[in-house]
Design an enzyme around this catalytic site. Structure first.
Site, PDB file in Angstrom:
ATOM      1  N   PRO A 155      22.888  -9.831  58.523  1.00 13.34           N
ATOM      2  CA  PRO A 155      22.886 -10.175  57.149  1.00 13.34           C
ATOM      3  C   PRO A 155      23.553 -11.711  56.998  1.00 13.34           C
ATOM      4  O   PRO A 155      24.341 -12.173  57.541  1.00 13.34           O
ATOM      5  CB  PRO A 155      24.078  -9.114  56.600  1.00 13.34           C
ATOM      6  CG  PRO A 155      24.577  -8.497  57.760  1.00 13.34           C
ATOM      7  CD  PRO A 155      23.618  -8.680  58.969  1.00 13.34           C
ATOM      8  N   ASN A 156      22.886 -12.220  55.821  1.00 11.23           N
ATOM      9  CA  ASN A 156      23.350 -13.535  55.206  1.00 11.23           C
ATOM     10  C   ASN A 156      22.981 -14.618  56.096  1.00 11.23           C
ATOM     11  O   ASN A 156      23.192 -15.769  55.579  1.00 11.23           O
ATOM     12  CB  ASN A 156      24.825 -13.326  54.666  1.00 11.23           C
ATOM     13  CG  ASN A 156      25.060 -12.454  53.727  1.00 11.23           C
ATOM     14  OD1 ASN A 156      24.455 -12.233  52.779  1.00 11.23           O
ATOM     15  ND2 ASN A 156      26.312 -11.529  54.102  1.00 11.23           N
ATOM     16  N   ARG A 172      25.136 -21.744  52.999  1.00  8.82           N
ATOM     17  CA  ARG A 172      26.215 -20.856  52.911  1.00  8.82           C
ATOM     18  C   ARG A 172      27.276 -21.286  53.838  1.00  8.82           C
ATOM     19  O   ARG A 172      27.289 -21.496  55.038  1.00  8.82           O
ATOM     20  CB  ARG A 172      25.709 -19.435  53.410  1.00  8.82           C
ATOM     21  CG  ARG A 172      27.006 -18.475  53.477  1.00  8.82           C
ATOM     22  CD  ARG A 172      26.094 -17.246  54.365  1.00  8.82           C
ATOM     23  NE  ARG A 172      27.484 -16.209  54.228  1.00  8.82           N
ATOM     24  CZ  ARG A 172      27.859 -15.516  55.321  1.00  8.82           C
ATOM     25  NH1 ARG A 172      26.965 -15.656  56.584  1.00  8.82           N
ATOM     26  NH2 ARG A 172      28.975 -14.833  55.749  1.00  8.82           N
ATOM     27  N   TYR A 176      29.560 -22.237  59.091  1.00  7.50           N
ATOM     28  CA  TYR A 176      28.405 -22.171  59.664  1.00  7.50           C
ATOM     29  C   TYR A 176      27.480 -23.369  60.040  1.00  7.50           C
ATOM     30  O   TYR A 176      26.607 -23.292  60.659  1.00  7.50           O
ATOM     31  CB  TYR A 176      27.629 -21.169  59.063  1.00  7.50           C
ATOM     32  CG  TYR A 176      28.530 -19.888  58.726  1.00  7.50           C
ATOM     33  CD1 TYR A 176      28.702 -18.874  59.889  1.00  7.50           C
ATOM     34  CD2 TYR A 176      28.977 -19.473  57.667  1.00  7.50           C
ATOM     35  CE1 TYR A 176      29.556 -17.908  59.428  1.00  7.50           C
ATOM     36  CE2 TYR A 176      29.542 -18.213  57.288  1.00  7.50           C
ATOM     37  CZ  TYR A 176      30.044 -17.477  58.258  1.00  7.50           C
ATOM     38  OH  TYR A 176      30.461 -16.406  58.168  1.00  7.50           O
ATOM     39  N   ASN A 181      23.023 -11.908  66.866  1.00  8.36           N
ATOM     40  CA  ASN A 181      24.023 -12.342  65.726  1.00  8.36           C
ATOM     41  C   ASN A 181      23.864 -11.501  64.683  1.00  8.36           C
ATOM     42  O   ASN A 181      23.036 -11.430  63.922  1.00  8.36           O
ATOM     43  CB  ASN A 181      23.590 -13.880  65.370  1.00  8.36           C
ATOM     44  CG  ASN A 181      24.685 -14.215  64.459  1.00  8.36           C
ATOM     45  OD1 ASN A 181      25.476 -13.473  63.984  1.00  8.36           O
ATOM     46  ND2 ASN A 181      24.632 -15.729  64.345  1.00  8.36           N
ATOM     47  N   ALA A 217      28.002  -9.908  59.814  1.00  6.60           N
ATOM     48  CA  ALA A 217      29.154  -8.995  59.515  1.00  6.60           C
ATOM     49  C   ALA A 217      29.208  -7.837  59.964  1.00  6.60           C
ATOM     50  O   ALA A 217      30.293  -7.088  60.235  1.00  6.60           O
ATOM     51  CB  ALA A 217      29.340  -8.859  57.954  1.00  6.60           C
ATOM     52  N   HIS A 223      31.379  -6.314  62.892  1.00  4.44           N
ATOM     53  CA  HIS A 223      32.610  -5.801  62.771  1.00  4.44           C
ATOM     54  C   HIS A 223      32.679  -4.580  62.258  1.00  4.44           C
ATOM     55  O   HIS A 223      33.904  -3.741  62.112  1.00  4.44           O
ATOM     56  CB  HIS A 223      33.432  -6.834  61.797  1.00  4.44           C
ATOM     57  CG  HIS A 223      33.297  -8.236  62.278  1.00  4.44           C
ATOM     58  ND1 HIS A 223      33.892  -8.749  63.698  1.00  4.44           N
ATOM     59  CD2 HIS A 223      32.676  -9.205  61.684  1.00  4.44           C
ATOM     60  CE1 HIS A 223      33.246  -9.926  63.508  1.00  4.44           C
ATOM     61  NE2 HIS A 223      32.681 -10.574  62.144  1.00  4.44           N
ATOM     62  N   ASP A 277      25.899   1.936  69.422  1.00  4.03           N
ATOM     63  CA  ASP A 277      25.297   3.182  70.090  1.00  4.03           C
ATOM     64  C   ASP A 277      23.864   2.643  70.547  1.00  4.03           C
ATOM     65  O   ASP A 277      23.304   2.877  71.647  1.00  4.03           O
ATOM     66  CB  ASP A 277      25.181   4.029  69.029  1.00  4.03           C
ATOM     67  CG  ASP A 277      26.560   4.995  68.864  1.00  4.03           C
ATOM     68  OD1 ASP A 277      27.203   4.728  69.809  1.00  4.03           O
ATOM     69  OD2 ASP A 277      26.515   5.690  67.974  1.00  4.03           O
ATOM     70  N   GLU A 318      25.942 -11.093  72.628  1.00  2.00           N
ATOM     71  CA  GLU A 318      26.331 -11.464  71.146  1.00  2.00           C
ATOM     72  C   GLU A 318      26.446 -13.008  71.062  1.00  2.00           C
ATOM     73  O   GLU A 318      27.100 -13.684  71.736  1.00  2.00           O
ATOM     74  CB  GLU A 318      27.677 -10.938  71.226  1.00  2.00           C
ATOM     75  CG  GLU A 318      28.295 -10.835  69.956  1.00  2.00           C
ATOM     76  CD  GLU A 318      29.550 -10.310  69.891  1.00  2.00           C
ATOM     77  OE1 GLU A 318      30.092  -9.867  68.893  1.00  2.00           O
ATOM     78  OE2 GLU A 318      30.261 -10.009  71.022  1.00  2.00           O
ATOM     79  N   HIS A 337      27.513 -15.766  67.993  1.00  3.06           N
ATOM     80  CA  HIS A 337      28.197 -15.865  66.576  1.00  3.06           C
ATOM     81  C   HIS A 337      28.195 -17.799  66.566  1.00  3.06           C
ATOM     82  O   HIS A 337      28.652 -18.327  67.616  1.00  3.06           O
ATOM     83  CB  HIS A 337      29.600 -15.532  66.735  1.00  3.06           C
ATOM     84  CG  HIS A 337      29.669 -14.183  66.698  1.00  3.06           C
ATOM     85  ND1 HIS A 337      29.318 -13.251  65.345  1.00  3.06           N
ATOM     86  CD2 HIS A 337      29.931 -13.061  67.549  1.00  3.06           C
ATOM     87  CE1 HIS A 337      29.399 -12.244  65.792  1.00  3.06           C
ATOM     88  NE2 HIS A 337      29.838 -12.023  66.947  1.00  3.06           N
ATOM     89  N   SER A 384      30.514 -19.353  64.382  1.00  8.75           N
ATOM     90  CA  SER A 384      31.823 -19.617  64.234  1.00  8.75           C
ATOM     91  C   SER A 384      32.562 -18.772  65.426  1.00  8.75           C
ATOM     92  O   SER A 384      31.814 -17.872  66.034  1.00  8.75           O
ATOM     93  CB  SER A 384      32.444 -19.289  62.997  1.00  8.75           C
ATOM     94  OG  SER A 384      32.353 -17.612  62.737  1.00  8.75           O
ATOM     95  N   ARG A 424      39.122 -16.536  62.890  1.00  5.42           N
ATOM     96  CA  ARG A 424      38.908 -16.274  61.560  1.00  5.42           C
ATOM     97  C   ARG A 424      39.855 -15.003  60.974  1.00  5.42           C
ATOM     98  O   ARG A 424      40.868 -14.720  61.824  1.00  5.42           O
ATOM     99  CB  ARG A 424      37.378 -16.185  61.408  1.00  5.42           C
ATOM    100  CG  ARG A 424      36.714 -17.304  61.671  1.00  5.42           C
ATOM    101  CD  ARG A 424      35.286 -17.338  61.162  1.00  5.42           C
ATOM    102  NE  ARG A 424      35.178 -17.134  59.732  1.00  5.42           N
ATOM    103  CZ  ARG A 424      33.941 -16.590  59.144  1.00  5.42           C
ATOM    104  NH1 ARG A 424      32.955 -16.543  60.011  1.00  5.42           N
ATOM    105  NH2 ARG A 424      33.880 -16.367  57.856  1.00  5.42           N
ATOM    106  N   ARG A 469      37.694  -9.627  61.354  1.00  8.31           N
ATOM    107  CA  ARG A 469      36.662 -10.154  62.196  1.00  8.31           C
ATOM    108  C   ARG A 469      36.925  -9.968  63.707  1.00  8.31           C
ATOM    109  O   ARG A 469      36.016 -10.579  64.491  1.00  8.31           O
ATOM    110  CB  ARG A 469      36.335 -11.641  61.879  1.00  8.31           C
ATOM    111  CG  ARG A 469      35.579 -11.449  60.527  1.00  8.31           C
ATOM    112  CD  ARG A 469      35.200 -13.092  60.232  1.00  8.31           C
ATOM    113  NE  ARG A 469      34.904 -13.191  58.815  1.00  8.31           N
ATOM    114  CZ  ARG A 469      33.671 -13.113  58.036  1.00  8.31           C
ATOM    115  NH1 ARG A 469      32.900 -12.561  58.741  1.00  8.31           N
ATOM    116  NH2 ARG A 469      33.787 -13.278  56.626  1.00  8.31           N
TER     117      ARG A 469
END
Length: 144
Positions: A11-12, A19, A24, A76, A79, A82, A89, A100, A102, A104, A109, A113
């Site tokens: 998302p986002n 943004r 970012y 990635n 949100a 978290h 699963d 994974e 990210h 940032s 942060r 997070r």
């Protein structure tokens, strides 16, 4: 045919470039995809690059990575990293290595997070390197 790596964005991330660039960066998701396409070619890999704002779609795509025999997944989850036991699963269920990613460093942060459900299932992580982190993660895949 080159082994395929799924690059899944949550998302986002479709708003990258506008943004919170101070967190970012100014690269758009299209910029990252173009950079990663070049990197993949140099490593003898192919990428399947996707973005969604919906948790269930990410779960479906993780399942698809298994069914299609993907070499690995760069995830990635934004949100959802978290909050999503469902992603954890799915990662554990698919038997495809997940790294994974990210832009940032979540550990630097807000407190909420600091927990990563994605990280609990991932084989590795790359964080805090901005857009370059995707290329570093892809290099890790090439060594798997």
């Amino acid at each position: 045919m080159s082994p395929t790596v799924f690059v899944l964005n949550g998302p986002n991330l479709n708003l990258l470039g506008t943004r919170e660039p101070e967190i970012y960066g100014s690269d758009t998701l299209a910029d990252i995809e173009a950079m990663l396409e070049e990197k993949a070619k140099s490593l003898g890999l192919a990428i399947d690059f996707r973005q969604t704002n919906h948790e269930g779609v990410l779960v479906d795509w993780l399942h698809e990575a298994r069914v299609t025999g993907a070499k690995a997944v760069l995830l990635n989850a934004g949100a959802y990293t978290h909050t999503s036991v469902a992603l954890l699963d799915a990662i554990r269920a698919i038997e495809v290595p997940v790294i994974e990613v990210h832009l940032s460093d979540p550990a630097k942060r807000e407190e909420f997070r600091h927990i990563s459900y994605v990280g609990m299932g991932a084989v590795d992580e790359v964080k805090g390197l901005g857009a370059r982190g995707y290329a570093v993660a892809l290099e890790k895949v090439a060594r798997l």
